[in-house]
Design a protein around this motif. Structure first.
Motif, mmCIF file in Angstrom:
data_model
loop_
_atom_site.group_PDB
_atom_site.id
_atom_site.type_symbol
_atom_site.label_atom_id
_atom_site.label_comp_id
_atom_site.label_asym_id
_atom_site.label_seq_id
_atom_site.Cartn_x
_atom_site.Cartn_y
_atom_site.Cartn_z
ATOM 1 N N ARG A 1 -7.542 2.114 -2.588
ATOM 2 C CA ARG A 1 -8.458 3.185 -2.255
ATOM 3 C C ARG A 1 -8.270 4.353 -3.206
ATOM 4 N NH1 ARG A 1 -6.920 5.438 2.632
ATOM 5 N NH2 ARG A 1 -8.964 6.397 2.812
ATOM 6 N N ASN B 1 -10.861 2.322 16.933
ATOM 7 C CA ASN B 1 -11.197 3.134 15.763
ATOM 8 C C ASN B 1 -12.544 2.649 15.211
ATOM 9 O OD1 ASN B 1 -11.220 3.527 12.691
ATOM 10 N ND2 ASN B 1 -9.515 4.831 13.301
ATOM 11 N N ASP C 1 -0.088 3.855 2.116
ATOM 12 C CA ASP C 1 -0.296 4.462 3.429
ATOM 13 C C ASP C 1 -0.732 3.361 4.396
ATOM 14 O OD1 ASP C 1 -3.321 4.312 3.674
ATOM 15 O OD2 ASP C 1 -3.153 5.491 1.828
ATOM 16 N N GLU C 2 -0.882 3.722 5.670
ATOM 17 C CA GLU C 2 -1.316 2.760 6.686
ATOM 18 C C GLU C 2 -2.478 3.337 7.496
ATOM 19 O OE1 GLU C 2 1.902 1.915 9.356
ATOM 20 O OE2 GLU C 2 2.704 3.951 9.247
ATOM 21 N N THR C 3 -3.402 4.011 6.798
ATOM 22 C CA THR C 3 -4.558 4.623 7.452
ATOM 23 C C THR C 3 -5.605 3.559 7.772
ATOM 24 O OG1 THR C 3 -5.606 5.070 5.319
ATOM 25 C CG2 THR C 3 -4.157 6.782 6.229
ATOM 26 N N ALA C 4 -6.638 3.975 8.527
ATOM 27 C CA ALA C 4 -7.698 3.049 8.907
ATOM 28 C C ALA C 4 -8.454 2.535 7.684
ATOM 29 C CB ALA C 4 -8.659 3.730 9.879
ATOM 30 N N THR D 1 -7.311 2.110 4.614
ATOM 31 C CA THR D 1 -6.474 1.116 3.951
ATOM 32 C C THR D 1 -6.435 -0.180 4.750
ATOM 33 O OG1 THR D 1 -5.093 2.806 2.916
ATOM 34 C CG2 THR D 1 -4.130 0.626 3.168
ATOM 35 N N LYS E 1 -2.897 3.883 15.724
ATOM 36 C CA LYS E 1 -4.104 4.704 15.813
ATOM 37 C C LYS E 1 -5.183 4.248 14.843
ATOM 38 C CE LYS E 1 -2.952 7.658 19.016
ATOM 39 N NZ LYS E 1 -3.692 7.687 20.308
ATOM 40 N N SER E 2 -4.796 3.587 13.763
ATOM 41 C CA SER E 2 -5.793 3.073 12.824
ATOM 42 C C SER E 2 -6.578 1.904 13.413
ATOM 43 C CB SER E 2 -5.107 2.634 11.526
ATOM 44 O OG SER E 2 -4.114 1.652 11.788
ATOM 45 N N THR F 1 0.847 -1.191 0.000
ATOM 46 C CA THR F 1 0.000 0.000 0.000
ATOM 47 C C THR F 1 0.885 1.244 0.000
ATOM 48 O OG1 THR F 1 -0.118 0.281 2.406
ATOM 49 C CG2 THR F 1 -1.673 -1.270 1.404
ATOM 50 N N ASP G 1 -14.064 2.697 12.214
ATOM 51 C CA ASP G 1 -14.054 1.899 10.990
ATOM 52 C C ASP G 1 -13.536 0.485 11.257
ATOM 53 O OD1 ASP G 1 -15.006 4.055 9.587
ATOM 54 O OD2 ASP G 1 -13.032 4.702 8.876
#
Length: 335
Positions: A306, A197, A150-153, A155, A180-181, A148, A199
């Motif tokens: 995404r 989180n 990024d490592e966001t929620a 994703t 934090k995700s 990926t 999501d």
């Protein structure tokens, strides 16, 4: 020296021979010699690896400061005609790199279908980042990877959708670190009652697994997936990155995902695991898969990547090349 010492202690030649486990004639010859015997250094014999040593040094230099493990280099050498053994290659590579002590990794065993360990690993930060979401089944050590940017929620959730489809089932629990995700605040409502989180929590409820967290600053308790990170980097990413760097290119997410699926199928999940004594694919298909929870009937179909803002897409497009260019480079190097 031992022969002369034992002789000075009053032992006979027969007693010395019996004590040292050598023949009586050898004892007599050493006692009669004026000086200790000397031996000439044996000239090194030519090996099957000799013609390939310049190539190996070149690949080591291309991968620096990372390191290509011997099994990964062996696959390249086989394509070039090397018919020798892995041990010869390992011995030569030791001369190219000083020994390094392995960091201890904490491991614990779980029942089949019980636990999956998941994490993100960083390969590149900055303006052109590259991450990988990884998963390892606790019992069979079956592995899965999705690269990926990024490592966001968002994703993280998308990667889980694709993971469960590939896995064909759901484990009873999944172990994570404290990103934090995943969790916004540990013990927010009491000990062990975390603020998740939103999501991520919705996704966990949909699939019916129990999320578990490592203790703070103890991420290495995810020993199975943490160990796999080093294997993924050394056995897959570094060989791929160094080959593409030699052609003036950088690994992007699309190229990495196109290659990692074949590597997981043909190498990582077929390699006999030193702990279990079996290939992960064998234990997964023959045993662990049948003990996973079934997929929900109405699981969402999530795209692999995404959508991103138009300006960001234009920036990334300007830095990357079409996937066919990368495939051409890899094919030429392999040939």
């Amino acid at each position: 020296m031992e022969i002369h010492v034992l002789k000075a202690q009053g032992l006979s030649e027969r007693q010395i021979a019996r004590t040292l486990g050598i023949s009586r004639n050898t004892v007599a010859r050493y006692l009669a010699a004026a000086e200790a015997p000397s031996y000439k250094l044996r000239q090194p014999r030519p090996t099957k690896l000799d013609p390939f040593k310049p190539y190996i040094k070149q690949r080591v230099a291309e991968a620096h400061p990372d390191w290509i493990p011997a099994p990964a280099l062996l696959r390249e050498l086989r394509l070039l005609g090397y018919s020798g053994q892995l041990r010869q290659l390992q011995e030569f590579l030791r001369s190219c790199k000083p020994p390094r002590k392995d960091d201890p990794v904490v491991r614990f065993e779980t029942a089949p279908g019980q636990q999956l360990q998941c994490d993100f690993v960083v390969f590149r930060r900055g303006r052109d980042p590259l991450y990988a979401f990884t998963a390892t089944l606790g019992y069979s050590r079956w592995r899965w990877v999705r690269f990926t940017t990024d490592e966001t929620a968002g994703t993280l959730v998308a990667c889980h959708h694709a993971l469960f489809v590939a896995l064909g089932g759901i484990p009873r629990e999944i172990l994570y670190d404290n990103a934090k995700s995943i969790v916004l605040k540990r013990d927010a409502y009491g000990e062990g009652q975390h603020r998740w989180n939103d999501d991520f929590l919705d996704m966990a409820k949909l699939y019916g697994f129990l999320p578990r967290l490592c203790k703070p600053y103890r991420a290495r308790t995810k020993g199975k997936v943490e160990r796999f990170h080093r294997y993924l980097r050394g056995n897959f990413y570094v060989p791929l990155s160094s080959r593409m760097k030699a052609g003036g290119l950088t690994v992007d997410g699309a190229t990495a995902n196109a290659e990692v699926g074949k590597w997981l199928r043909d190498v990582a999940n077929r390699r006999v695991h030193p702990k279990t004594g079996h290939a992960p694919q064998t234990l997964y298909k023959n045993f662990e898969k049948t003990l996973l929870q079934p997929l929900p009937k109405h699981a969402p179909r999530c795209p692999s990547d995404r959508p991103m803002p138009r300006k960001m897409r234009e920036q990334i497009h300007a830095l990357q090349h079409p996937l066919s260019i990368y495939q051409q480079i890899l094919t030429e190097v392999s040939a």
